[in-house]
Write an enzyme that holds these catalytic residues in place. Sequence first.
Site, PDB file in Angstrom:
ATOM      1  N   ASP A 179       0.829  -1.197   0.000  1.00 50.62           N
ATOM      2  CA  ASP A 179       0.000   0.000   0.000  1.00 50.62           C
ATOM      3  C   ASP A 179       0.869   1.255   0.000  1.00 50.62           C
ATOM      4  O   ASP A 179       1.925   1.296   0.637  1.00 50.62           O
ATOM      5  CB  ASP A 179      -0.892  -0.031   1.254  1.00 50.62           C
ATOM      6  CG  ASP A 179      -1.945   1.050   1.265  1.00 50.62           C
ATOM      7  OD1 ASP A 179      -2.488   1.366   0.194  1.00 50.62           O
ATOM      8  OD2 ASP A 179      -2.249   1.561   2.369  1.00 50.62           O
ATOM      9  N   ASP A 196       1.647   5.400  -5.470  1.00 53.75           N
ATOM     10  CA  ASP A 196       0.962   6.602  -5.004  1.00 53.75           C
ATOM     11  C   ASP A 196       1.664   7.831  -5.570  1.00 53.75           C
ATOM     12  O   ASP A 196       2.595   8.368  -4.978  1.00 53.75           O
ATOM     13  CB  ASP A 196       0.943   6.645  -3.476  1.00 53.75           C
ATOM     14  CG  ASP A 196       0.163   7.838  -2.935  1.00 53.75           C
ATOM     15  OD1 ASP A 196      -0.335   8.635  -3.761  1.00 53.75           O
ATOM     16  OD2 ASP A 196       0.038   7.974  -1.716  1.00 53.75           O
ATOM     17  N   ASN A 247      -9.872  -0.044   2.311  1.00 50.58           N
ATOM     18  CA  ASN A 247      -8.705  -0.111   3.180  1.00 50.58           C
ATOM     19  C   ASN A 247      -9.079   0.109   4.641  1.00 50.58           C
ATOM     20  O   ASN A 247      -9.870   1.005   4.964  1.00 50.58           O
ATOM     21  CB  ASN A 247      -7.682   0.939   2.762  1.00 50.58           C
ATOM     22  CG  ASN A 247      -6.940   0.551   1.500  1.00 50.58           C
ATOM     23  OD1 ASN A 247      -7.362  -0.335   0.754  1.00 50.58           O
ATOM     24  ND2 ASN A 247      -5.823   1.218   1.250  1.00 50.58           N
ATOM     25  N   ILE A 248      -8.470  -0.685   5.501  1.00 51.74           N
ATOM     26  CA  ILE A 248      -8.696  -0.592   6.937  1.00 51.74           C
ATOM     27  C   ILE A 248      -7.352  -0.531   7.641  1.00 51.74           C
ATOM     28  O   ILE A 248      -6.519  -1.432   7.483  1.00 51.74           O
ATOM     29  CB  ILE A 248      -9.491  -1.802   7.467  1.00 51.74           C
ATOM     30  CG1 ILE A 248     -10.856  -1.898   6.792  1.00 51.74           C
ATOM     31  CG2 ILE A 248      -9.642  -1.729   8.979  1.00 51.74           C
ATOM     32  CD1 ILE A 248     -11.606  -3.168   7.118  1.00 51.74           C
TER      33      ILE A 248
END
Length: 316
Positions: free
Chosen positions: A81, A103, A254-255
Amino acid sequence: MLLTTKQLFQKCYGRYAIPAVNVFFMEEIHGLFAAAQEANAPFIVQTTPFARDYANADMLLSMIGAAARIYPHVTYAIHMDHGYEAHIFDAIDKGGYTSVMIDASHDNFEKNVARTKAVVAAAHAKGISVEAELGVLAGVEDDLTVDAAHSFYTNPQQVEDFVHATDCDSLAIAVGTSHGAYKFSGGQGLQFHILEEIQQRLPSFPLVLHGGSNVVPEVIERINAAGGQLKTDAKGVQEEEVRKAIPLGICKINIATDTRLLWTMVNREFFRDRPDEFAPTTPGKIFMEEYKKFMLKKFDLFGCTGKAGDFSNIIS
């Protein structure tokens, strides 16, 4: 069964979402895999560059691999991520991940496209899925901080152009969420009209919701009652918003914040109530059980409980 996120999204689009859960340490991984096996639910276990720097990438991937052997009846992907090129190309070259995220959302559109295309080329050559991001979320996650003044919603026209230009497999979009524990303090909630227009432009293309934690007020209250000093004037993504977003193309949610708050609650209450204790394994066992209960609820909310069977005919 270890799959790519692209394989997961091909089955779940419009029907249910798959939780993508950031992990840092063993107890989280145990809780996540145990819950997924019990629920027969697909999931995504993900690490950030911060987590890789903290625990070492080899340690994290080894723990994830061990969990897959301990809980053999799980269907999952391993995702990196919020990666930057140094982390991404290292992950692609060394292996272990089935999905990576580039990203470049803070760059202008043209530079974001260029950086994403380079990652897509390298990742797809090894059968690895790529998530990109368009639009900027406010908030704090790990060592990433974005002021609200510099965040902005995703433009649906740009989404269409971006996906065609980069060939990315999924896209994180900014529709009102933010990273960290202090979300939606202004009460704006998700911007569903953006999701609707993206779906019209790109039917069946998987979208990703970052900042998807709920931030349960009761958890904040329990933390503060046990000595914490967290703010109480914000809320996360509400359950009804999640249910409404899934048919509009949200495939991955997402968590991270919710599990951090859960860890904080368990440990603060444990040492408040049992000040004579000092063994880390005792609160660790409590946390793993609470984590498992938390994830079982998330699988139900996202509609993916029992859906691991959707992938039984896929050869990983």
